[in-house]
Design an enzyme around this catalytic site. Structure first.
Site, PDB file in Angstrom:
ATOM      1  N   GLY A 199      31.661  30.860  34.842  1.00  0.00           N
ATOM      2  CA  GLY A 199      31.996  31.249  36.280  1.00  0.00           C
ATOM      3  C   GLY A 199      31.669  30.479  37.257  1.00  0.00           C
ATOM      4  O   GLY A 199      31.182  31.101  38.459  1.00  0.00           O
ATOM      5  N   SER A 203      32.726  27.806  39.215  1.00  0.00           N
ATOM      6  CA  SER A 203      33.573  27.079  39.923  1.00  0.00           C
ATOM      7  C   SER A 203      33.500  27.357  41.741  1.00  0.00           C
ATOM      8  O   SER A 203      33.861  26.795  42.478  1.00  0.00           O
ATOM      9  CB  SER A 203      35.096  27.135  39.511  1.00  0.00           C
ATOM     10  OG  SER A 203      35.346  28.360  39.512  1.00  0.00           O
ATOM     11  N   ASP A 251      38.451  28.961  29.176  1.00  0.00           N
ATOM     12  CA  ASP A 251      38.844  30.099  29.157  1.00  0.00           C
ATOM     13  C   ASP A 251      38.131  31.089  28.496  1.00  0.00           C
ATOM     14  O   ASP A 251      38.302  31.084  27.128  1.00  0.00           O
ATOM     15  CB  ASP A 251      40.492  30.316  28.812  1.00  0.00           C
ATOM     16  CG  ASP A 251      40.867  31.851  29.045  1.00  0.00           C
ATOM     17  OD1 ASP A 251      40.230  32.610  29.132  1.00  0.00           O
ATOM     18  OD2 ASP A 251      42.402  31.772  28.691  1.00  0.00           O
ATOM     19  N   ASN A 263      27.890  34.683  33.765  1.00  0.00           N
ATOM     20  CA  ASN A 263      28.429  35.090  35.417  1.00  0.00           C
ATOM     21  C   ASN A 263      30.019  35.458  35.295  1.00  0.00           C
ATOM     22  O   ASN A 263      30.534  36.081  36.297  1.00  0.00           O
ATOM     23  CB  ASN A 263      27.817  34.086  36.136  1.00  0.00           C
ATOM     24  CG  ASN A 263      28.324  34.316  37.468  1.00  0.00           C
ATOM     25  OD1 ASN A 263      28.233  35.366  38.215  1.00  0.00           O
ATOM     26  ND2 ASN A 263      29.522  33.418  37.913  1.00  0.00           N
ATOM     27  N   SER A 296      26.157  44.311  38.298  1.00  0.00           N
ATOM     28  CA  SER A 296      26.598  44.658  39.363  1.00  0.00           C
ATOM     29  C   SER A 296      26.121  46.234  39.616  1.00  0.00           C
ATOM     30  O   SER A 296      25.876  47.003  38.531  1.00  0.00           O
ATOM     31  CB  SER A 296      28.079  44.861  39.641  1.00  0.00           C
ATOM     32  OG  SER A 296      28.652  45.530  40.601  1.00  0.00           O
ATOM     33  N   TYR A 303      35.466  48.322  35.526  1.00  0.00           N
ATOM     34  CA  TYR A 303      34.378  47.472  36.032  1.00  0.00           C
ATOM     35  C   TYR A 303      33.008  47.938  35.516  1.00  0.00           C
ATOM     36  O   TYR A 303      32.344  47.474  35.190  1.00  0.00           O
ATOM     37  CB  TYR A 303      34.700  47.146  37.477  1.00  0.00           C
ATOM     38  CG  TYR A 303      33.571  45.851  37.898  1.00  0.00           C
ATOM     39  CD1 TYR A 303      33.618  44.878  37.461  1.00  0.00           C
ATOM     40  CD2 TYR A 303      32.852  46.269  39.162  1.00  0.00           C
ATOM     41  CE1 TYR A 303      32.818  43.944  38.075  1.00  0.00           C
ATOM     42  CE2 TYR A 303      31.957  45.640  39.754  1.00  0.00           C
ATOM     43  CZ  TYR A 303      32.098  44.140  38.978  1.00  0.00           C
ATOM     44  OH  TYR A 303      31.009  43.143  39.485  1.00  0.00           O
ATOM     45  N   LYS A 306      30.231  46.702  32.969  1.00  0.00           N
ATOM     46  CA  LYS A 306      28.805  46.367  33.478  1.00  0.00           C
ATOM     47  C   LYS A 306      27.583  47.299  32.871  1.00  0.00           C
ATOM     48  O   LYS A 306      26.523  46.817  32.729  1.00  0.00           O
ATOM     49  CB  LYS A 306      28.592  46.207  35.009  1.00  0.00           C
ATOM     50  CG  LYS A 306      29.449  45.296  35.791  1.00  0.00           C
ATOM     51  CD  LYS A 306      29.290  43.758  35.186  1.00  0.00           C
ATOM     52  CE  LYS A 306      29.983  42.873  36.060  1.00  0.00           C
ATOM     53  NZ  LYS A 306      29.740  41.566  35.634  1.00  0.00           N
TER      54      LYS A 306
END
Length: 272
Positions: A20, A22, A78, A105, A157, A177, A181
């Site tokens: 992750g 970018s 991916d 990440n 998170s 989500y 986590k």
């Protein structure tokens, strides 16, 4: 700007994969590890402009590090695809050598109430946020165990914390989500207990609210939350501290970035 790359830093000679990477938190982590001499492999799906509707590319991340004198390359992958995950580790080893640091990440997130949540999106979130960190860890652990050295840092998170009553019914569809986590955190502590004997540390960094492109897309920063926004340097610094810490004493932790740094007596370093 006073930030610079120290080729003889605490991570000199270490090989790090950051997923992750970018934009946002992953980009900042990549820069921080490179500043301490790590050879960083930045990975994400967005290599070129136009690959995503969000700003930031793997080219940008690597260029930022190289311009500052650091060592980095990128591997587009991916992480919802097992073969892509295997290729990421294989190409990293072929380019720089065995992996010393793995930072999980990458995430893909949809905020939809449970009653409406599509199965396809549920499975994609679980694959990228839970199984990909699990599988990537499986891929790097044999070499870490053989060398009796390694650090795995998973990015979680506050969403992983259980909601508490009284419930207002005004949730934003964040249940899935939060599930991802919470599962990632339980994986972290479990794996830490399994590999402690091999001198390998496994930890979580849980960021506060950070102004990243992904956060902006989901509208998570508003009048009610703007005072809780945390500089991205805090997360990058917390990851660096864990990626360079002593596995004998610093493993199996669920660390919230700002309190963790305060406990260590550390201020975040400026990023290159």
């Amino acid at each position: 700007m006073s930030a610079r790359v120290n080729p003889n830093g605490k991570l000199a000679g270490k090989v790090a994969i950051v997923t992750g990477a970018s934009r946002g938190i992953g980009e900042a982590i990549s820069a921080r590890l490179a500043q301490e001499g790590a050879k960083v492999v930045a990975s994400a799906r967005t290599a070129e402009p136009g690959d995503s509707r969000l700003p930031g590319t793997l080219h940008d991340t690597v260029d930022r590090i190289k311009k500052a004198g650091g060592e980095a390359t990128f591997i587009k992958a991916d992480l919802s695809n097992a073969q892509e995950r295997e290729r990421l580790v294989e190409e990293t080893v072929a380019t720089y050598g065995p992996v010393d640091i793995l930072v999980n990440n990458a995430a893909i997130t949809y905020f939809i109430p449970v009653i409406d949540f599509p199965e396809k999106r549920f499975k994609l979130m679980m694959e990228v946020q839970v199984y990909a960190p699990f599988h990537l860890s499986q891929l790097v652990l044999p070499s870490m165990i053989e060398r009796r050295s390694g650090h795995i840092v998973n990015i979680s998170s506050g969403a992983g914390i259980h909601p508490k009553p009284p419930y207002s019914g005004a949730g934003r569809g964040g249940t899935v989500y939060g599930m991802c986590k919470a599962a990632l955190e339980r994986f972290t502590t479990g794996l830490a207990s399994e590999v402690a004997q091999h001198n390998i540390a496994v930890n979580v960094v849980s960021p506060g609210l950070v102004a990243t492109p992904g956060v902006a897309v989901h509208g998570l920063i508003n009048e009610q939350t703007k005072d809780r926004v945390q500089p991205i340097e805090y997360i990058a610094e917390a990851v660096f501290q864990l990626a360079s810490g002593d596995p004998a004493t610093q493993t199996g932790g669920i660390h919230y970035a700002a309190p963790f740094l305060k406990e260590l007596g550390r201020e975040p370093a400026e990023l290159v």
